[in-house]
Design an enzyme around this catalytic site. Structure first.
Site, PDB file in Angstrom:
ATOM      1  N   GLU A 142      28.128  46.141   1.990  1.00 53.17           N
ATOM      2  CA  GLU A 142      28.211  45.552   3.338  1.00 53.17           C
ATOM      3  C   GLU A 142      28.373  44.036   3.213  1.00 53.17           C
ATOM      4  O   GLU A 142      28.080  43.481   2.146  1.00 53.17           O
ATOM      5  CB  GLU A 142      26.920  45.862   4.106  1.00 53.17           C
ATOM      6  CG  GLU A 142      26.691  47.350   4.233  1.00 53.17           C
ATOM      7  CD  GLU A 142      25.490  47.706   5.094  1.00 53.17           C
ATOM      8  OE1 GLU A 142      24.743  46.782   5.508  1.00 53.17           O
ATOM      9  OE2 GLU A 142      25.318  48.905   5.361  1.00 53.17           O
ATOM     10  N   THR A 173      37.342  50.503  -1.152  1.00 55.26           N
ATOM     11  CA  THR A 173      38.610  50.980  -1.717  1.00 55.26           C
ATOM     12  C   THR A 173      39.033  52.246  -0.978  1.00 55.26           C
ATOM     13  O   THR A 173      38.219  53.153  -0.781  1.00 55.26           O
ATOM     14  CB  THR A 173      38.446  51.248  -3.228  1.00 55.26           C
ATOM     15  OG1 THR A 173      37.952  50.060  -3.842  1.00 55.26           O
ATOM     16  CG2 THR A 173      39.768  51.652  -3.872  1.00 55.26           C
ATOM     17  N   GLU A 257      30.630  56.377 -11.869  1.00 62.30           N
ATOM     18  CA  GLU A 257      31.531  55.281 -11.475  1.00 62.30           C
ATOM     19  C   GLU A 257      31.639  54.252 -12.610  1.00 62.30           C
ATOM     20  O   GLU A 257      32.725  53.808 -12.970  1.00 62.30           O
ATOM     21  CB  GLU A 257      31.009  54.603 -10.195  1.00 62.30           C
ATOM     22  CG  GLU A 257      31.840  53.396  -9.793  1.00 62.30           C
ATOM     23  CD  GLU A 257      31.434  52.768  -8.470  1.00 62.30           C
ATOM     24  OE1 GLU A 257      30.448  53.221  -7.864  1.00 62.30           O
ATOM     25  OE2 GLU A 257      32.115  51.817  -8.044  1.00 62.30           O
ATOM     26  N   ARG A 283      59.383  38.324 -31.026  1.00 63.80           N
ATOM     27  CA  ARG A 283      59.534  36.927 -30.601  1.00 63.80           C
ATOM     28  C   ARG A 283      59.470  35.981 -31.806  1.00 63.80           C
ATOM     29  O   ARG A 283      58.584  36.099 -32.661  1.00 63.80           O
ATOM     30  CB  ARG A 283      58.401  36.585 -29.625  1.00 63.80           C
ATOM     31  CG  ARG A 283      58.350  35.143 -29.191  1.00 63.80           C
ATOM     32  CD  ARG A 283      59.421  34.844 -28.172  1.00 63.80           C
ATOM     33  NE  ARG A 283      59.348  33.466 -27.720  1.00 63.80           N
ATOM     34  CZ  ARG A 283      60.267  32.902 -26.954  1.00 63.80           C
ATOM     35  NH1 ARG A 283      61.327  33.593 -26.552  1.00 63.80           N
ATOM     36  NH2 ARG A 283      60.147  31.644 -26.583  1.00 63.80           N
TER      37      ARG A 283
HETATM   38  C1  FAD Z   1      38.337  45.100  -5.000  1.00 64.69           C
HETATM   39  C2  FAD Z   1      36.968  45.623  -4.733  1.00 64.69           C
HETATM   40  C3  FAD Z   1      36.792  46.981  -4.480  1.00 64.69           C
HETATM   41  C4  FAD Z   1      35.511  47.479  -4.179  1.00 64.69           C
HETATM   42  N1  FAD Z   1      35.376  48.803  -3.835  1.00 64.69           N
HETATM   43  C5  FAD Z   1      34.181  49.233  -3.318  1.00 64.69           C
HETATM   44  C6  FAD Z   1      34.053  50.536  -2.763  1.00 64.69           C
HETATM   45  O1  FAD Z   1      34.987  51.347  -2.790  1.00 64.69           O
HETATM   46  N2  FAD Z   1      32.861  50.890  -2.198  1.00 64.69           N
HETATM   47  C7  FAD Z   1      31.788  50.036  -2.169  1.00 64.69           C
HETATM   48  O2  FAD Z   1      30.749  50.416  -1.642  1.00 64.69           O
HETATM   49  N3  FAD Z   1      31.880  48.791  -2.713  1.00 64.69           N
HETATM   50  C8  FAD Z   1      33.044  48.372  -3.266  1.00 64.69           C
HETATM   51  N4  FAD Z   1      33.155  47.101  -3.799  1.00 64.69           N
HETATM   52  C9  FAD Z   1      31.997  46.231  -3.758  1.00 64.69           C
HETATM   53  C10 FAD Z   1      31.377  45.891  -5.122  1.00 64.69           C
HETATM   54  O3  FAD Z   1      30.683  46.994  -5.628  1.00 64.69           O
HETATM   55  C11 FAD Z   1      30.495  44.659  -4.902  1.00 64.69           C
HETATM   56  O4  FAD Z   1      31.366  43.559  -4.696  1.00 64.69           O
HETATM   57  C12 FAD Z   1      29.552  44.377  -6.055  1.00 64.69           C
HETATM   58  O5  FAD Z   1      28.575  45.381  -6.141  1.00 64.69           O
HETATM   59  C13 FAD Z   1      28.849  43.012  -5.914  1.00 64.69           C
HETATM   60  O6  FAD Z   1      28.298  42.845  -4.644  1.00 64.69           O
HETATM   61  P1  FAD Z   1      28.617  41.495  -3.805  1.00 64.69           P
HETATM   62  O7  FAD Z   1      30.093  41.313  -3.842  1.00 64.69           O
HETATM   63  O8  FAD Z   1      27.967  41.606  -2.501  1.00 64.69           O
HETATM   64  O9  FAD Z   1      27.974  40.342  -4.643  1.00 64.69           O
HETATM   65  P2  FAD Z   1      26.434  39.833  -4.562  1.00 64.69           P
HETATM   66  O10 FAD Z   1      25.524  40.992  -4.669  1.00 64.69           O
HETATM   67  O11 FAD Z   1      26.308  38.942  -3.387  1.00 64.69           O
HETATM   68  O12 FAD Z   1      26.347  38.972  -5.883  1.00 64.69           O
HETATM   69  C14 FAD Z   1      26.818  37.626  -5.972  1.00 64.69           C
HETATM   70  C15 FAD Z   1      26.438  37.086  -7.366  1.00 64.69           C
HETATM   71  O13 FAD Z   1      25.002  37.107  -7.515  1.00 64.69           O
HETATM   72  C16 FAD Z   1      24.659  37.831  -8.675  1.00 64.69           C
HETATM   73  N5  FAD Z   1      23.413  38.573  -8.479  1.00 64.69           N
HETATM   74  C17 FAD Z   1      23.090  39.405  -7.458  1.00 64.69           C
HETATM   75  N6  FAD Z   1      21.870  39.936  -7.677  1.00 64.69           N
HETATM   76  C18 FAD Z   1      21.434  39.451  -8.859  1.00 64.69           C
HETATM   77  C19 FAD Z   1      20.246  39.630  -9.640  1.00 64.69           C
HETATM   78  N7  FAD Z   1      19.265  40.451  -9.256  1.00 64.69           N
HETATM   79  N8  FAD Z   1      20.131  38.955 -10.814  1.00 64.69           N
HETATM   80  C20 FAD Z   1      21.125  38.131 -11.237  1.00 64.69           C
HETATM   81  N9  FAD Z   1      22.266  37.909 -10.538  1.00 64.69           N
HETATM   82  C21 FAD Z   1      22.414  38.574  -9.373  1.00 64.69           C
HETATM   83  C22 FAD Z   1      25.822  38.810  -8.877  1.00 64.69           C
HETATM   84  O14 FAD Z   1      25.864  39.295 -10.221  1.00 64.69           O
HETATM   85  C23 FAD Z   1      26.997  37.950  -8.496  1.00 64.69           C
HETATM   86  O15 FAD Z   1      27.389  37.139  -9.571  1.00 64.69           O
HETATM   87  C24 FAD Z   1      34.398  46.609  -4.171  1.00 64.69           C
HETATM   88  C25 FAD Z   1      34.580  45.247  -4.472  1.00 64.69           C
HETATM   89  C26 FAD Z   1      35.828  44.768  -4.729  1.00 64.69           C
HETATM   90  C27 FAD Z   1      35.992  43.292  -4.996  1.00 64.69           C
END
Ligand code: FAD
Length: 411
Positions: A142, A173, A257, A283
């Site tokens: 979300e 996705t 996954e 090349r």
């Molecule tokens: C192209 C694409 C396709 C996707 N497809 C799907 C899908 O089909 N379904 C779905 O549900 N999701 C999907 N996602 C979502 C994806 O799983 C999330 O982007 C991912 O889990 C990270 O969550 P966030 O983007 O909210 O980052 P955040 O959770 O906000 O994290 C931001 C940063 O903080 C760090 N961080 C967070 N918590 C901690 C911690 N406890 N300790 C240390 N560092 C931390 C993270 O590692 C990251 O570097 C997709 C994302 C992308 C970009």
């Protein structure tokens, strides 16, 4: 060092758990992907989506149902057969977007419906899903909660006969064209570990809307959607698994996954490595083939070693995962399914962490070896770098993988 030694460096021995039957499937998948996917990838990347018919075509050939029983129109195979499909799709196809769209459907949306669904739910979504007639997506992330899965805000309030869902999902996705969405929602006020459930939302339900198709760095041929739910009425027969145990369903699903992503990365690194090896043999600079400069030769030696390590770590995790999963194939209790696959948690987490960084760095190294040509679209190497950048983020970030591993060490 003679050129023949360099040639052998890229060759692959068959490693367990793969056997001859899997290698035969590998050939079949490769032929299909080379003939019907690879030639169209540039066009689909430009169009920002591959045709929906591709789901149907892959369904017709049995590729979407490799691990599902024949009684649901599947192929009656195992996760090891799926592993072949995932790796070869990535290796022969050369498009993270196509692989993401097909696999979001077959590897992350359908499995929870199959594992935790009732017979009726399997008939409704798995049978047409395997045929590629319906397209699925998984909705967990979300705008306000990604890594922190327990923090999701989308809420499903109980009403007579079902639920009313309000909230939103992002980065989904197949989100734009999915027919069904396996959606995590809070079913208690507090939410969290004991207050989340999985509901199947369907396209066309009033209040279910695709808010936006997102523009992104890579995976151009896959659609990534932002979804909004306003008073969506979801009947109780769309509840997947036990109410309030959705967190465990999500966790059970993450294992496969992440392993799928590791296997896809192995395919991706083999592809850029093989393409670049050919390039380096042809090349010339300063009157020599660039592959004969020691600096370049050493890059290949390092990449080949890293690829072999990636294969070993991913295939070992696959072996452990498949053993646990096949044993739990008939379990519908999410905790038991988690227990059965938890024997591979450490290895799957390590495989995801190791391979996602490896494929990104190998793709970047291959771009470097291509020089300016690597920066041009026609070689497909710049796409590989863009596509690979998602790996350390999607399906649980590198940092989250390290947290899981660190905690397992008692830290
Ligand atoms: C192209 C694409 C396709 C996707 N497809 C799907 C899908 O089909 N379904 C779905 O549900 N999701 C999907 N996602 C979502 C994806 O799983 C999330 O982007 C991912 O889990 C990270 O969550 P966030 O983007 O909210 O980052 P955040 O959770 O906000 O994290 C931001 C940063 O903080 C760090 N961080 C967070 N918590 C901690 C911690 N406890 N300790 C240390 N560092 C931390 C993270 O590692 C990251 O570097 C997709 C994302 C992308 C970009």
């Amino acid at each position: 060092m003679s050129p023949s030694v360099i040639e052998n460096t890229g060759e692959r021995a068959t490693l367990p758990p793969f056997r001859n039957e899997h290698e035969e499937l590998r050939e079949t998948v490769r032929r299909f992907v080379r003939a019907e996917i690879a030639p169209h990838v540039d066009e689909w990347e430009d169009a920002r989506e591959f045709p929906r018919d591709l789901f149907r075509r892959c369904g017709e050939l049995g590729f979407l149902g490799l691990k599902f029983p024949e009684v649901y129109d599947g192929q009656g195979g195992t996760h090891v057969h799926d592993a072949v499909w995932i790796e070869e799709l990535s290796r022969a196809g050369g498009s993270g977007g196509v692989a993401a769209g097909l696999n979001a459907h077959a590897q992350i949306a359908m499995p929870p419906v199959f594992t935790f669904g009732t017979e009726e739910q399997r008939r409704r979504w798995i049978v047409p899903g395997i045929r590629g007639e319906l397209v699925g997506a998984l909705g967990i992330t979300e705008p306000g909660a990604g890594s922190d899965v327990a923090g999701i805000r989308t809420a499903a309030s109980t009403v007579s006969g079902g639920y009313v869902v309000n909230g939103s999902k992002t980065f989904i996705t197949n989100g734009v064209r999915a027919d069904f969405l396996v959606c995590a929602a809070r079913t208690t006020e507090e939410g969290g570990h004991h207050g989340i459930s999985f509901l199947v939302l369907e396209r066309g339900m009033p209040g279910y809307e695709v808010a936006r198709k997102l523009d992104k760095m890579g995976w151009h041929s896959s659609d990534t959607g932002e979804l909004s739910f306003t008073d969506v009425e979801v009947p109780e027969e769309n509840l997947l698994g036990p109410e309030n145990q959705g967190f465990y369903l999500i966790m059970a699903n993450f294992q496969w996954e992440r392993l799928s992503m590791a296997l896809g990365a192995v395919g991706g690194m083999l592809r850029v490595f093989e393409t670049t090896l050919e390039y380096a043999k042809g090349r010339e600079a300063f009157g020599r083939r660039i592959g004969h400069f020691q600096a370049i030769r050493h890059k290949f030696a390092e990449m080949a070693t890293r690829i072999e390590a990636s294969r070993a770590i991913a295939y070992n995790a696959l072996r452990l995962f498949a053993e646990g999963c096949d044993a739990s194939a008939t379990e519908a209790d999410p905790r038991k399914v988690i227990e059965a696959t938890s024997g591979s948690l450490r290895e799957v987490t390590m495989a995801k962490l190791f391979t996602q960084r490896a494929v990104l760095e190998i793709a970047d190294e291959c771009l470097q070896i291509h020089g300016g040509y690597g920066y041009m679209r026609e070689y497909g190497i710049e796409r590989a770098v863009r596509d690979a950048r998602l790996g350390p983020i999607g399906g649980g970030t590198d940092e989250v993988m390290k947290e899981i591993l660190g905690r397992q060490l008692g830290l």
